[in-house]
Design a protein around this motif. Structure first.
Motif, PDB file in Angstrom:
ATOM      1  N   LEU A 258      26.186  79.636  29.881  1.00 37.82           N
ATOM      2  CA  LEU A 258      26.232  78.832  28.656  1.00 37.82           C
ATOM      3  C   LEU A 258      24.950  78.997  27.834  1.00 37.82           C
ATOM      4  CD1 LEU A 258      27.848  75.546  30.038  1.00 37.82           C
ATOM      5  CD2 LEU A 258      28.945  77.318  28.656  1.00 37.82           C
ATOM      6  N   GLN A 259      23.835  79.162  28.506  1.00 40.56           N
ATOM      7  CA  GLN A 259      22.581  79.357  27.792  1.00 40.56           C
ATOM      8  C   GLN A 259      22.606  80.616  26.926  1.00 40.56           C
ATOM      9  OE1 GLN A 259      19.926  78.796  31.424  1.00 40.56           O
ATOM     10  NE2 GLN A 259      18.589  78.102  29.779  1.00 40.56           N
ATOM     11  N   SER A 260      23.384  81.596  27.347  1.00 38.17           N
ATOM     12  CA  SER A 260      23.362  82.897  26.667  1.00 38.17           C
ATOM     13  C   SER A 260      23.847  82.816  25.227  1.00 38.17           C
ATOM     14  CB  SER A 260      24.204  83.911  27.445  1.00 38.17           C
ATOM     15  OG  SER A 260      25.592  83.614  27.343  1.00 38.17           O
ATOM     16  N   VAL A 261      24.652  81.793  24.886  1.00 40.06           N
ATOM     17  CA  VAL A 261      25.145  81.671  23.510  1.00 40.06           C
ATOM     18  C   VAL A 261      24.483  80.526  22.749  1.00 40.06           C
ATOM     19  CG1 VAL A 261      27.372  82.741  23.970  1.00 40.06           C
ATOM     20  CG2 VAL A 261      27.132  80.263  24.233  1.00 40.06           C
ATOM     21  N   GLN A 343      33.999  84.749  35.971  1.00 41.80           N
ATOM     22  CA  GLN A 343      33.830  86.080  35.382  1.00 41.80           C
ATOM     23  C   GLN A 343      34.500  86.153  34.007  1.00 41.80           C
ATOM     24  OE1 GLN A 343      35.324  88.768  38.364  1.00 41.80           O
ATOM     25  NE2 GLN A 343      33.526  88.536  39.678  1.00 41.80           N
ATOM     26  N   ALA A 344      35.679  85.529  33.896  1.00 42.41           N
ATOM     27  CA  ALA A 344      36.364  85.479  32.595  1.00 42.41           C
ATOM     28  C   ALA A 344      35.531  84.699  31.583  1.00 42.41           C
ATOM     29  CB  ALA A 344      37.748  84.852  32.759  1.00 42.41           C
ATOM     30  N   LEU A 345      34.871  83.615  32.045  1.00 42.96           N
ATOM     31  CA  LEU A 345      33.947  82.873  31.183  1.00 42.96           C
ATOM     32  C   LEU A 345      32.849  83.792  30.661  1.00 42.96           C
ATOM     33  CD1 LEU A 345      32.508  80.171  30.168  1.00 42.96           C
ATOM     34  CD2 LEU A 345      31.367  80.193  32.388  1.00 42.96           C
ATOM     35  N   ASP A 346      32.265  84.583  31.569  1.00 38.36           N
ATOM     36  CA  ASP A 346      31.181  85.485  31.168  1.00 38.36           C
ATOM     37  C   ASP A 346      31.641  86.477  30.110  1.00 38.36           C
ATOM     38  OD1 ASP A 346      29.529  84.226  32.957  1.00 38.36           O
ATOM     39  OD2 ASP A 346      29.710  85.748  34.520  1.00 38.36           O
ATOM     40  N   GLU A 347      32.850  86.990  30.280  1.00 37.22           N
ATOM     41  CA  GLU A 347      33.376  87.965  29.315  1.00 37.22           C
ATOM     42  C   GLU A 347      33.555  87.327  27.940  1.00 37.22           C
ATOM     43  OE1 GLU A 347      36.933  89.355  31.163  1.00 37.22           O
ATOM     44  OE2 GLU A 347      35.853  90.272  32.843  1.00 37.22           O
ATOM     45  N   LYS A 348      34.097  86.117  27.913  1.00 31.55           N
ATOM     46  CA  LYS A 348      34.301  85.438  26.629  1.00 31.55           C
ATOM     47  C   LYS A 348      32.967  85.070  25.982  1.00 31.55           C
ATOM     48  CE  LYS A 348      38.868  83.549  27.754  1.00 31.55           C
ATOM     49  NZ  LYS A 348      39.608  84.136  26.608  1.00 31.55           N
ATOM     50  N   ASP A 354      27.919  88.545  21.173  1.00 27.20           N
ATOM     51  CA  ASP A 354      27.905  89.718  20.286  1.00 27.20           C
ATOM     52  C   ASP A 354      28.208  89.311  18.845  1.00 27.20           C
ATOM     53  OD1 ASP A 354      27.383  91.299  22.477  1.00 27.20           O
ATOM     54  OD2 ASP A 354      29.464  91.927  22.773  1.00 27.20           O
ATOM     55  N   GLU A 355      29.088  88.341  18.675  1.00 26.57           N
ATOM     56  CA  GLU A 355      29.443  87.886  17.317  1.00 26.57           C
ATOM     57  C   GLU A 355      28.297  87.143  16.649  1.00 26.57           C
ATOM     58  OE1 GLU A 355      32.825  85.499  18.138  1.00 26.57           O
ATOM     59  OE2 GLU A 355      34.189  87.204  18.414  1.00 26.57           O
TER      60      GLU A 355
END
Length: 358
Positions: A258-261, A343-348, A354-355
Motif C-alpha cells: 500500500l505504501q508503494s502508491v 500477489q494480485a494486489l501487488d499487480e494491481k 505506473d499510472e
C-alpha cells in the motif's frame, strides 16, 4: 445453552486464562457466532434509556444493537498521536483521553463495550489502558461487554489481556469470543459469552426465547478444536501460535504494498485489518464522483473499486454520525488473504503506481 463437551472445554480452557473457576452450566453460553453473543447481551442487559459507552472507531453493530435494546449510545474517540516525517503510524498511537473517558460515565451508564484487538484499527489495548477502563467501570458500577474475537491475532510481541482477568472485573464483565475468528471458519457461526451467573442468567433467558440454540455439528467440531489447542497450548503445533505468525507476514506484505502508491498504513497490533490514510489522494483528487455530502472515504472506495479493481471499507462507517467527517480520510483493508490474492494486489498496485508516474 451449549453442547456439553463444548461448554466444558470452554470453561476449562478460559478458566486457566482468566484464572477463574468457570462453571460450564452457569458461566458459559454458546451462541450463533459472536454476533449472537453481542445481540443477546444487549437485549438482556440494556434497558430503555440506559447509556452505553462505545469507543470509536467501533465495530459497526454496536450502535444499532444499543438502539434496538432501547439504549442511548455515548461515544468516546481514540485520538491518533502525531508521528514524525516519513514514520509509519501505529495503532498503538491511538489512545483514549482519560479525562474525556471519565466524563462519559453518568448515573445512567449501564455498560461500556470494549473491543480488543480493535476492528477496524487493530489496536491492542495495553494493560494500563484496561486498568483505566476497569477502574471507571467499578467506580460507577458499570458492566463491561468485552469483544475479544481477535484475541489470538496479535503481532510484534504485543500481549492480549482480557479485562475480566483484572482484579474485581470478572463479576461485571461479559467476555465474548468467536470460533469463526479463532479457527478461520467464519461462516460456521459458533460464538460464546463467558461471565458471572448474575449476568449470564439474563442472556440465557434471551437466547432461550429467540434463536434457542446453535447447531450441534459446529459445536462438536469447535469442541474438538479447543481440546487440541488445550493439549498443544503455546507450542509450535498450536493453531493459535501458527495463525498469527502467518498473518504477521501477510500484514507486513500489505503494508509495504500500500505504501508503494502513496497510501499511508496505520500498522495494526492485532486483528484481520489495517487502515490506511488516504489524505494525499484527498488533497490531489478532492472532487471524486458521488454525492458531495457523502464522506470522502466512501466516494474514494467506490472510485477505487471501479477504477483500480481493489476493495476496501470506508472507515467513517465505524464512527458516529457527528464524528464521521473528522475520520473520512481512512480506508480499511483486510490482509488475511491467500498468497495468490496478495500477489494480485501487488499487480494491481504496480499498475496504479505506473499510472501515477509523470
Amino acid at each position: 445453552m451449549g453442547y456439553p463437551p463444548l461448554t466444558k472445554i470452554l470453561a476449562s480452557f478460559f478458566g486457566k486464562l482468566l484464572e477463574q473457576e468457570i462453571d460450564p452450566l452457569k458461566n458459559v453460553l454458546v451462541t450463533v457466532g459472536a454476533y449472537g453473543a453481542l445481540f443477546t447481551a444487549f437485549q438482556a442487559l440494556v434497558d430503555e434509556g440506559d447509556e452505553v459507552i462505545i469507543i470509536e472507531p467501533f465495530f459497526d453493530c454496536y450502535e444499532p444493537m444499543t438502539l434496538m435494546a432501547g439504549g442511548h449510545p455515548v461515544f468516546v474517540t481514540l485520538k491518533p498521536s502525531p508521528t514524525g516525517d516519513g514514520e509509519l503510524d501505529s495503532a498503538g498511537n491511538w489512545r483514549l483521553d482519560p479525562t474525556e473517558l471519565a466524563s462519559k460515565f453518568t448515573s445512567r451508564t449501564k455498560a461500556l463495550i470494549l473491543n480488543t484487538p480493535n476492528n477496524p484499527l487493530g489496536k491492542v489495548f495495553s494493560k494500563a489502558e484496561l486498568e483505566l477502563v476497569a477502574s471507571l467501570c467499578q467506580q460507577h458500577d458499570v458492566i463491561c461487554i468485552s469483544d475479544e474475537v481477535y484475541q489470538w491475532l496479535v503481532y510484534d510481541g504485543h500481549q492480549h489481556v482480557s479485562i475480566a482477568s483484572l482484579p474485581g472485573m470478572w463479576e461485571r464483565t461479559l467476555t465474548i469470543g468467536s470460533a469463526g475468528k479463532s479457527f478461520s471458519a467464519t461462516g460456521w457461526k459458533v460464538g460464546w459469552a463467558l461471565g458471572p451467573d448474575r449476568l449470564m442468567k439474563h442472556l440465557r433467558t434471551v437466547q432461550q426465547n429467540t434463536v434457542y440454540h446453535c447447531p450441534t455439528q459446529g459445536q462438536a467440531a469447535v469442541a474438538q478444536s479447543l481440546q487440541h489447542e488445550q493439549l498443544h497450548f503455546g507450542q509450535p503445533s498450536s493453531y493459535f501460535v501458527q495463525l498469527p505468525r502467518a498473518m504477521w507476514r501477510s500484514r507486513d506484505h500489505m503494508v509495504r504494498s500500500l505504501q508503494s502508491v502513496g497510501l499511508r498504513p496505520v500498522v495494526p497490533q492485532g486483528s484481520y485489518f489495517l487502515i490506511a490514510d488516504i489524505s494525499d489522494f484527498k488533497s490531489k483528487m478532492p472532487d471524486l464522483p458521488g454525492d458531495v455530502d457523502e464522506p470522502y472515504d466512501k466516494r474514494f472506495v467506490k472510485w477505487m473499486i471501479r477504477n483500480k479493481g481493489l476493495a476496501g471499507i470506508p472507515v467513517s462507517v465505524f464512527y458516529s454520525w457527528p464524528h464521521q467527517k473528522h475520520f473520512d480520510h481512512y480506508v480499511r483493508f483486510c490482509f488475511v488473504k491467500d498468497e495468490s490474492t496478495l500477489q494480485a494486489l501487488d499487480e494491481k498496485l504496480q499498475k496504479w503506481k505506473d499510472e501515477l508516474r509523470p
